[in-house]
Design a protein around this motif. Structure first.
Motif, short mmCIF file in Angstrom:
data_model
loop_
_atom_site.label_atom_id
_atom_site.label_comp_id
_atom_site.label_asym_id
_atom_site.label_seq_id
_atom_site.Cartn_x
_atom_site.Cartn_y
_atom_site.Cartn_z
N GLY A 128 72.76 29.81 19.73
CA GLY A 128 73.71 30.83 20.18
C GLY A 128 73.60 31.07 21.67
N ALA A 129 74.72 31.33 22.30
CA ALA A 129 74.72 31.54 23.75
C ALA A 129 75.78 32.56 24.14
CB ALA A 129 74.97 30.22 24.49
N SER A 130 75.50 33.28 25.20
CA SER A 130 76.50 34.20 25.75
C SER A 130 77.41 33.42 26.68
CB SER A 130 75.80 35.33 26.52
OG SER A 130 75.15 34.82 27.67
N THR A 131 78.53 34.01 27.03
CA THR A 131 79.38 33.44 28.08
C THR A 131 78.80 33.84 29.43
OG1 THR A 131 80.78 35.41 28.03
CG2 THR A 131 81.43 33.55 26.63
N GLY A 132 79.22 33.16 30.48
CA GLY A 132 78.78 33.53 31.81
C GLY A 132 79.25 34.93 32.17
N HIS A 133 78.36 35.74 32.75
CA HIS A 133 78.71 37.12 33.06
C HIS A 133 77.72 37.67 34.08
CE1 HIS A 133 75.56 37.39 30.01
NE2 HIS A 133 75.33 38.62 30.42
N SER A 134 77.97 38.88 34.53
CA SER A 134 77.03 39.60 35.39
C SER A 134 77.09 41.07 35.00
CB SER A 134 77.36 39.41 36.87
OG SER A 134 78.63 39.96 37.17
N HIS A 135 76.13 41.85 35.48
CA HIS A 135 76.07 43.28 35.18
C HIS A 135 76.00 44.08 36.48
CE1 HIS A 135 75.32 42.56 30.91
NE2 HIS A 135 74.41 41.66 31.25
N PRO A 136 76.53 45.30 36.48
CA PRO A 136 76.43 46.14 37.68
C PRO A 136 75.02 46.68 37.93
CG PRO A 136 77.52 47.33 35.91
CD PRO A 136 77.37 45.92 35.44
N ARG A 137 74.15 46.54 36.92
CA ARG A 137 72.75 46.94 37.08
C ARG A 137 71.85 45.75 36.78
NH1 ARG A 137 72.14 51.58 32.92
NH2 ARG A 137 73.73 50.29 31.91
N GLY A 138 70.70 45.70 37.44
CA GLY A 138 69.73 44.67 37.12
C GLY A 138 69.13 44.92 35.75
N HIS A 139 68.67 43.84 35.10
CA HIS A 139 68.15 44.02 33.75
C HIS A 139 67.02 43.04 33.45
CE1 HIS A 139 70.97 40.70 33.31
NE2 HIS A 139 70.39 40.38 32.17
N LEU A 140 66.18 43.46 32.50
CA LEU A 140 65.10 42.65 31.98
C LEU A 140 65.50 42.13 30.61
CD1 LEU A 140 62.26 45.16 32.85
CD2 LEU A 140 62.60 42.94 33.98
N VAL A 141 65.10 40.89 30.28
CA VAL A 141 65.31 40.39 28.93
C VAL A 141 63.98 39.86 28.39
CG1 VAL A 141 67.76 39.83 29.19
CG2 VAL A 141 66.04 38.10 29.73
N TYR A 142 63.80 40.06 27.08
CA TYR A 142 62.57 39.66 26.41
C TYR A 142 62.92 39.13 25.02
CZ TYR A 142 58.08 39.99 24.03
OH TYR A 142 56.96 39.70 23.31
N ALA A 143 62.25 38.06 24.60
CA ALA A 143 62.46 37.49 23.27
C ALA A 143 61.36 38.00 22.34
CB ALA A 143 62.46 35.97 23.32
N ALA A 144 61.69 39.01 21.53
CA ALA A 144 60.72 39.51 20.55
C ALA A 144 60.44 38.46 19.49
CB ALA A 144 61.23 40.80 19.92
N ARG A 145 61.38 37.54 19.29
CA ARG A 145 61.21 36.40 18.40
C ARG A 145 62.06 35.27 18.95
NH1 ARG A 145 63.37 38.39 14.20
NH2 ARG A 145 65.34 37.25 14.13
#
Length: 266
Positions: A29-46
């Motif tokens: 699974g994959a997201s489309t290309g995008h950006s956010h107005p705020r910086g963010h952290l991502v983590y894979a819990a699994r």
């Protein structure tokens, strides 16, 4: 970067709220290309995540956490059934993070903080949710933990030179290919000296360092899909599993066995 796809019983589920989100994705699974107005952290819990930007691919297994600044175009891909957590940082805390994508080693404390800040209490209205002031304090502690951890990337830079791109395409598709650089060069009309110079000047590493990073990237995918260490070693180009274990541990910070068992802490 191409990624293996497999069928899965996981149903894609996405929940977003003001300060974060949680996404359950099937492998591939994959997201489309995008950006956010705020910086963010991502983590894979699994599972394993990869974060793709114009600078290349960052691999985010369970002992890493990735940072993407505000306005930076990117997309995510899941490898193995993946529980992805996302946490947005307000500008006052985001300014303490790098102004470019980065990957950090995640301590036990940092892991528990991001799981708490993205857990069910944040979106299902239960009493487990913390008040905004408490959440702000936890985010600040998390940022402090990442600052102490320093950067620890599993980054595969994206080549731009056509000759390097031709080699990259070949090895993306067949990571077990052990063809020497000189022979790869003859196939595309470039000398090994020219290619070595390009790898250093454009990607900041030798061909063999780059190929090892690519192979470990594929190894993370195979381990997330449930393959054992010996199969993964051979599929990624190592005839001797002990050599694979050493290379994997050097880059990931845990042996393949510990990582596959879900104990991939640094």
């Amino acid at each position: 970067m191409p990624a293996r796809r497999q069928t899965s019983d996981t149903v894609p589920v996405s929940r977003l709220w003001a300060s974060g989100g949680a996404h359950l994705w099937p492998s591939g699974g994959a997201s489309t290309g995008h950006s956010h107005p705020r910086g963010h952290l991502v983590y894979a819990a699994r599972g394993v995540l990869s974060v793709h930007t114009e600078t290349g691919t960052s691999i985010v297994p369970a002992n890493r956490i990735a940072w993407t600044p505000a306005g930076f175009a990117h997309y995510h891909r899941a490898h193995g059934d993946t529980d992805m957590r996302i946490l947005f940082l307000p500008p006052s805390q985001a300014r303490l993070a790098p102004d470019r994508p980065a990957v950090f080693a995640v301590s036990d404390l940092a892991r528990e903080l991001i799981l708490t800040l993205t857990g069910p209490g944040n979106y299902d209205g239960t009493a487990r949710a913390y008040d905004p002031a408490a959440q702000s304090r936890m985010r600040r502690v998390l940022v402090d933990e990442l600052d102490r951890a320093q950067e620890n990337p599993l980054h595969l830079p994206e080549p731009h030179d056509d000759r390097l791109r031709a080699i990259a395409r070949r090895l993306y598709d067949t990571p077990a290919d052990n063809t020497a650089l000189a022979d790869l060069g003859r196939a595309i009309g470039a000398s090994s000296r020219t290619l070595s110079r390009l790898f250093q000047s454009e990607l900041g590493m030798t061909f063999y360092e780059w190929r090892t990073q690519l192979r470990v990237y594929h190894a993370l995918i195979l381990l997330a899909e449930g393959h054992d260490t010996t199969h993964t070693a051979h599929a990624c180009g190592w005839s001797n599993p002990s050599h694979f274990i050493a290379a994997f541990t050097n880059l990931v910070g845990a042996t393949p066995g510990r990582y596959r068992a879900g104990r991939g802490s640094p």
